[in-house]
Design a protein around this motif. Structure first.
Motif, PDB file in Angstrom:
ATOM      1  N   ALA A 198      -1.194   6.553   9.635  1.00  0.00           N
ATOM      2  CA  ALA A 198       0.216   6.900   9.900  1.00  0.00           C
ATOM      3  C   ALA A 198       1.096   6.456   8.739  1.00  0.00           C
ATOM      4  N   CYS A 199       1.949   7.359   8.270  1.00  0.00           N
ATOM      5  CA  CYS A 199       2.829   7.058   7.135  1.00  0.00           C
ATOM      6  C   CYS A 199       3.994   6.185   7.618  1.00  0.00           C
ATOM      7  N   PRO A 200       4.166   4.999   7.035  1.00  0.00           N
ATOM      8  CA  PRO A 200       5.249   4.115   7.486  1.00  0.00           C
ATOM      9  C   PRO A 200       6.633   4.762   7.363  1.00  0.00           C
ATOM     10  N   MET A 201       6.825   5.607   6.356  1.00  0.00           N
ATOM     11  CA  MET A 201       8.139   6.261   6.202  1.00  0.00           C
ATOM     12  C   MET A 201       8.410   7.159   7.412  1.00  0.00           C
ATOM     13  N   SER A 202       7.379   7.869   7.868  1.00  0.00           N
ATOM     14  CA  SER A 202       7.561   8.790   8.993  1.00  0.00           C
ATOM     15  C   SER A 202       7.666   8.025  10.313  1.00  0.00           C
ATOM     16  N   ASP A 253       5.217  12.936  -6.345  1.00  0.00           N
ATOM     17  CA  ASP A 253       3.755  13.061  -6.318  1.00  0.00           C
ATOM     18  C   ASP A 253       3.118  11.797  -5.732  1.00  0.00           C
ATOM     19  N   CYS A 254       3.933  10.942  -5.103  1.00  0.00           N
ATOM     20  CA  CYS A 254       3.421   9.639  -4.644  1.00  0.00           C
ATOM     21  C   CYS A 254       2.373   9.763  -3.536  1.00  0.00           C
ATOM     22  N   CYS A 255       2.601  10.699  -2.616  1.00  0.00           N
ATOM     23  CA  CYS A 255       1.718  10.765  -1.435  1.00  0.00           C
ATOM     24  C   CYS A 255       0.273  11.108  -1.817  1.00  0.00           C
ATOM     25  N   LYS A 256       0.114  11.793  -2.965  1.00  0.00           N
ATOM     26  CA  LYS A 256      -1.239  12.214  -3.371  1.00  0.00           C
ATOM     27  C   LYS A 256      -2.184  11.033  -3.518  1.00  0.00           C
ATOM     28  N   THR A 257      -1.645   9.896  -3.954  1.00  0.00           N
ATOM     29  CA  THR A 257      -2.521   8.748  -4.212  1.00  0.00           C
ATOM     30  C   THR A 257      -2.278   7.605  -3.222  1.00  0.00           C
ATOM     31  N   CYS A 258      -1.641   7.931  -2.100  1.00  0.00           N
ATOM     32  CA  CYS A 258      -1.320   6.879  -1.122  1.00  0.00           C
ATOM     33  C   CYS A 258      -2.385   6.831  -0.032  1.00  0.00           C
ATOM     34  N   ARG A 259      -2.604   5.661   0.528  1.00  0.00           N
ATOM     35  CA  ARG A 259      -3.619   5.580   1.580  1.00  0.00           C
ATOM     36  C   ARG A 259      -3.105   6.114   2.921  1.00  0.00           C
ATOM     37  N   TYR A 260      -1.787   6.293   3.037  1.00  0.00           N
ATOM     38  CA  TYR A 260      -1.216   6.871   4.260  1.00  0.00           C
ATOM     39  C   TYR A 260      -1.035   8.381   4.083  1.00  0.00           C
ATOM     40  N   LYS A 261      -0.791   9.064   5.201  1.00  0.00           N
ATOM     41  CA  LYS A 261      -0.594  10.524   5.145  1.00  0.00           C
ATOM     42  C   LYS A 261       0.795  10.854   5.707  1.00  0.00           C
ATOM     43  N   PRO A 262       1.614  11.539   4.920  1.00  0.00           N
ATOM     44  CA  PRO A 262       3.018  11.710   5.314  1.00  0.00           C
ATOM     45  C   PRO A 262       3.225  12.398   6.663  1.00  0.00           C
ATOM     46  N   GLU A 263       2.305  13.293   7.055  1.00  0.00           N
ATOM     47  CA  GLU A 263       2.518  14.032   8.319  1.00  0.00           C
ATOM     48  C   GLU A 263       2.073  13.236   9.538  1.00  0.00           C
ATOM     49  N   ASP A 273       0.819  -1.222   0.000  1.00  0.00           N
ATOM     50  CA  ASP A 273       0.000   0.000   0.000  1.00  0.00           C
ATOM     51  C   ASP A 273       0.848   1.265   0.000  1.00  0.00           C
ATOM     52  N   MET A 274       2.114   1.138   0.328  1.00  0.00           N
ATOM     53  CA  MET A 274       2.968   2.335   0.354  1.00  0.00           C
ATOM     54  C   MET A 274       3.259   2.725  -1.098  1.00  0.00           C
ATOM     55  N   LYS A 275       2.658   3.790  -1.542  1.00  0.00           N
ATOM     56  CA  LYS A 275       2.750   4.166  -2.963  1.00  0.00           C
ATOM     57  C   LYS A 275       4.201   4.423  -3.383  1.00  0.00           C
ATOM     58  N   CYS A 276       4.953   5.113  -2.519  1.00  0.00           N
ATOM     59  CA  CYS A 276       6.342   5.426  -2.886  1.00  0.00           C
ATOM     60  C   CYS A 276       7.147   4.140  -3.060  1.00  0.00           C
ATOM     61  N   GLN A 277       6.869   3.134  -2.212  1.00  0.00           N
ATOM     62  CA  GLN A 277       7.632   1.883  -2.293  1.00  0.00           C
ATOM     63  C   GLN A 277       7.209   1.053  -3.505  1.00  0.00           C
ATOM     64  N   THR A 318      11.679  11.442   6.498  1.00  0.00           N
ATOM     65  CA  THR A 318      10.277  11.091   6.762  1.00  0.00           C
ATOM     66  C   THR A 318       9.471  11.178   5.459  1.00  0.00           C
ATOM     67  N   GLY A 319       8.180  10.903   5.583  1.00  0.00           N
ATOM     68  CA  GLY A 319       7.285  11.040   4.437  1.00  0.00           C
ATOM     69  C   GLY A 319       7.207  12.471   3.917  1.00  0.00           C
ATOM     70  N   ARG A 320       7.557  13.442   4.752  1.00  0.00           N
ATOM     71  CA  ARG A 320       7.501  14.841   4.289  1.00  0.00           C
ATOM     72  C   ARG A 320       8.450  15.075   3.121  1.00  0.00           C
ATOM     73  N   TYR A 321       9.630  14.435   3.189  1.00  0.00           N
ATOM     74  CA  TYR A 321      10.593  14.556   2.085  1.00  0.00           C
ATOM     75  C   TYR A 321       9.981  13.963   0.815  1.00  0.00           C
ATOM     76  N   VAL A 322       9.354  12.786   0.965  1.00  0.00           N
ATOM     77  CA  VAL A 322       8.758  12.118  -0.203  1.00  0.00           C
ATOM     78  C   VAL A 322       7.662  13.012  -0.788  1.00  0.00           C
ATOM     79  N   LYS A 323       6.902  13.628   0.101  1.00  0.00           N
ATOM     80  CA  LYS A 323       5.823  14.511  -0.364  1.00  0.00           C
ATOM     81  C   LYS A 323       6.406  15.689  -1.154  1.00  0.00           C
TER      82      LYS A 323
HETATM   83  S1  SF4 Z   1       2.294   8.793   2.509  1.00  0.00           S
HETATM   84 FE1  SF4 Z   1       4.128   7.834   3.254  1.00  0.00          FE
HETATM   85  S2  SF4 Z   1       4.044   5.738   2.470  1.00  0.00           S
HETATM   86 FE2  SF4 Z   1       2.579   6.932   1.298  1.00  0.00          FE
HETATM   87  S3  SF4 Z   1       3.696   7.632  -0.499  1.00  0.00           S
HETATM   88 FE3  SF4 Z   1       3.878   9.249   1.022  1.00  0.00          FE
HETATM   89  S4  SF4 Z   1       5.764   8.783   2.086  1.00  0.00           S
HETATM   90 FE4  SF4 Z   1       5.202   6.944   0.980  1.00  0.00          FE
END
Ligand code: SF4
Ligand SMILES: Cc1cc2nc3c(=O)[nH]c(=O)nc-3n(C[C@H](O)[C@H](O)[C@H](O)COP(=O)(O)OP(=O)(O)OC[C@H]3O[C@@H](n4cnc5c(N)ncnc54)[C@H](O)[C@@H]3O)c2cc1C
Length: 528
Positions: free
Chosen positions: A468-472, A451-461, A362-366, A442-447
């Motif tokens: 909860a964003c697994p990266m964060s 553009d991955c976080c836009k369509t991810c089920r987790y929230k980077p913050e 589910d982690m879009k970035c991964q 953290t997910g903030r860097y990815v955000k």
């Molecule tokens: S919300 Fe977190 S897990 Fe999802 S894409 Fe962003 S950084 Fe990756």
């Protein structure tokens, strides 16, 4: 391929020297090859252990074997005697050392030689073969690189820390590359990193599409052999796009110089979902197999700069990768020795989750970073470092297991370059030799960078709860687990400050979220 390559009569009584060429040594410009004594047989062997230990992507194996056969064919056409063992040959013992011994006996070798190979293990295999045969062995340094292991050691000896920046400057001064005078760097600065961190905000239709040449007869033949000899290798079999000859590699180089180098600098760190190539060179497999000479690659980039076709931040940023990082990483590999691959300074023991082999997470970035690995055996540097590597680090995966995955699953995987990049740069498992602090974010860097976080089920913050964003979460859990070690590092003062702000409740929420995520993301194993 010309069948005579394998049935050649070696004239046993007159031949004596056997020169071993490995699959990452296909250097047509190598003076050792062009100056081999007349009584030399070049020995090349395809062994299955190179694709099973660690397990290798189908396209990585296809690339190496196809490029080897193209090289052997060319040598034969130029009159060089070649003894070539195919993966399907009945007598093949499938390990380098055993094949070198077996073939050397067949040929009647009285001495062995090779150019410094791409791994300690490959070097040991030739040395041990020579010992078993009781014949002398000669090692030649590899003129493909700008520097030698000895040159790197001279620079490194006596330094408290090995830092890329100083080594790179030294090589620029030595070679005169990107220098206006012996002390003045071109463009007035040694690096333009601060200009090279832009996210891509344009449309994906504005991204350049890299060339892809049609497959040739050699690739088709290797495919047939792999279907028999190694039908179960991981990764997609189709969509193979990697050059197997210098001519094809040059075609790719010029496509990069013309169409992607001008914006390479600006978007070097950018990530766009579904776009693994961005403005990158896609040259690493050609460089690592020695189909391209790094001097020619650097010269092509300088030429674009001198003609005003590419700006300094792109050209310097690109040359830093080739003249700087690539040489530095190799220097570290040979300096640190064969035990480097087992370094585990943070004592991480977690195993790789199943989705490293399927991209099904589910982690879009991964999933976006692993998809192209399965599809092409490639993802770009920031995906490797700041997405896959970052998560492997913070979630506590075992460095050797991660390194083996990178080594086998990428078309450019060769020990000397994969290991310091994974063990050192991405996982900080060497305790700080390659980098003075861990590359974690953290997910903030990815955000910010994608553009991955836009369509991810987790929230980077978010750091706790179902969103909860697994990266964060893993980032903070990692620094809490290793608080003592990293808060001693002056370069990590900002982490210390942040950790001090967390009260007990926040800390236990992060710990709980990390434990839950470990279960749901299939991360097994202990994590100190
Ligand atoms: S919300 Fe977190 S897990 Fe999802 S894409 Fe962003 S950084 Fe990756
Ligand atoms: C975890 C991890 C694993 C890696 N594994 C490998 C590997 O197995 N093989 C490999 O060649 N590179 C590896 N790299 C380095 C780098 O990511 C790749 O060289 C690069 O992504 C290849 O794509 P490209 O040709 O499009 O590179 P570009 O971004 O276009 O860069 C140009 C060239 O610079 C060189 N280069 C750039 N960065 C590095 C580096 N850190 N170390 C060595 N050379 C570099 C490569 O030859 C590359 O072709 C790894 C990096 C990380 C963080």
């Amino acid at each position: 391929m010309d069948h005579s390559l394998r049935t050649l009569d070696h004239g046993r009584s007159t031949l004596s020297l056997v020169h071993v060429v490995f699959g990452d040594q296909l250097n047509r410009q190598c003076s050792v090859i062009s100056e081999l004594p007349k009584n030399t047989v070049v020995l090349m062997v395809e062994v299955s252990s190179a694709s099973t230990k660690p397990v290798s992507h189908y396209q990585r194996t296809l690339l190496f074997l196809s490029a080897m056969r193209a090289f052997a064919q060319e040598l034969t056409e130029h009159g060089q005697r070649v003894h070539y063992v195919r993966i399907t040959d009945a007598e093949n013992t499938h390990t380098f050392q055993d094949e070198i011994v077996r073939c050397s006996r067949l040929i009647g070798a009285t001495s062995l030689s090779c150019v410094r190979p791409g791994s300690h293990q490959a070097l040991t295999s030739v040395q041990d073969a020579a010992s078993a045969l009781q014949i002398p062995f000669q090692l030649h340094e590899d003129s493909h690189f700008f520097d030698t292991p000895q040159g790197f050691n001279q620079w490194a000896d006596g330094r408290k820390e090995l830092r890329l920046e100083y080594y790179y400057r030294e090589l620029r001064k030595k070679t005169g590359i990107l220098m206006d005078s012996p002390k003045e760097p071109s463009g007035g600065a040694w690096n333009f990193d601060s200009e090279n961190r832009k996210p891509w905000r344009g449309s994906t239709s504005d991204l350049p599409v890299p060339v892809s040449l049609p497959e040739d007869q050699i690739v088709a033949e290797v495919r047939k052999d792999l279907a028999v000899a190694m039908p179960d290798l991981p990764g997609k079999q189709h969509g193979f796009r990697w050059p197997i000859t210098p001519a094809a590699a040059n075609h790719h180089l010029h496509d990069f110089i013309e169409n992607r180098l001008p914006r390479f600098g600006d978007y070097q760190d950018a990530i766009v979902a579904g776009q693994p190539f961005m403005h990158h060179g896609l040259l690493s497999s050609s460089l690592n197999l020695k189909l391209l000479n790094p001097r020619d690659v650097v010269a092509a980039a300088l030429d674009a700069y001198n003609k005003g076709a590419a700006p300094i931040n792109s050209v310097e940023g690109f040359i830093r990768q080739i003249l700087g990082w690539r040489e530095f990483i190799r220097g570290v590999y040979w300096r640190e020795g064969p035990l480097y691959q087992d370094r585990n300074a943070l004592h991480h023991t977690g195993s790789l989750p199943e989705w490293f082999w399927t991209a099904d997470t589910d982690m879009k970035c991964q999933s976006d970073a692993i998809d192209p690995v399965l599809e092409y055996g490639y993802s770009h540097h920031i995906q490797r470092l700041m997405i896959t590597g970052n998560f492997a680090l913070t979630s506590g995966m075992n460095p050797k297991a991660v390194s083996d995955w990178f080594l086998g699953m990428f078309v450019d995987g060769v020990e000397w370059v994969t290991e310091p990049n994974v063990i050192g740069m991405a996982l900080h498992a060497d305790g700080g030799i390659v980098g003075s602090k861990p590359y974690a974010s953290t997910g903030r860097y990815v955000k910010k960078m994608s553009d991955c976080c836009k369509t991810c089920r987790y929230k980077p913050e978010v750091k706790s709860g179902p969103e909860a964003c697994p990266m964060s979460v893993m980032y903070w859990d990692f620094f809490m687990r290793h608080e003592e070690r990293f808060t001693r590092n002056a370069r990590m003062f900002h982490i210390k400050r942040n950790l001090e702000r967390f009260d007990d409740q926040e800390r236990s929420q992060i710990k709980y979220a990390a434990t839950e995520l470990r279960k749901s993301l299939g991360l097994a194993g202990e994590t100190p």
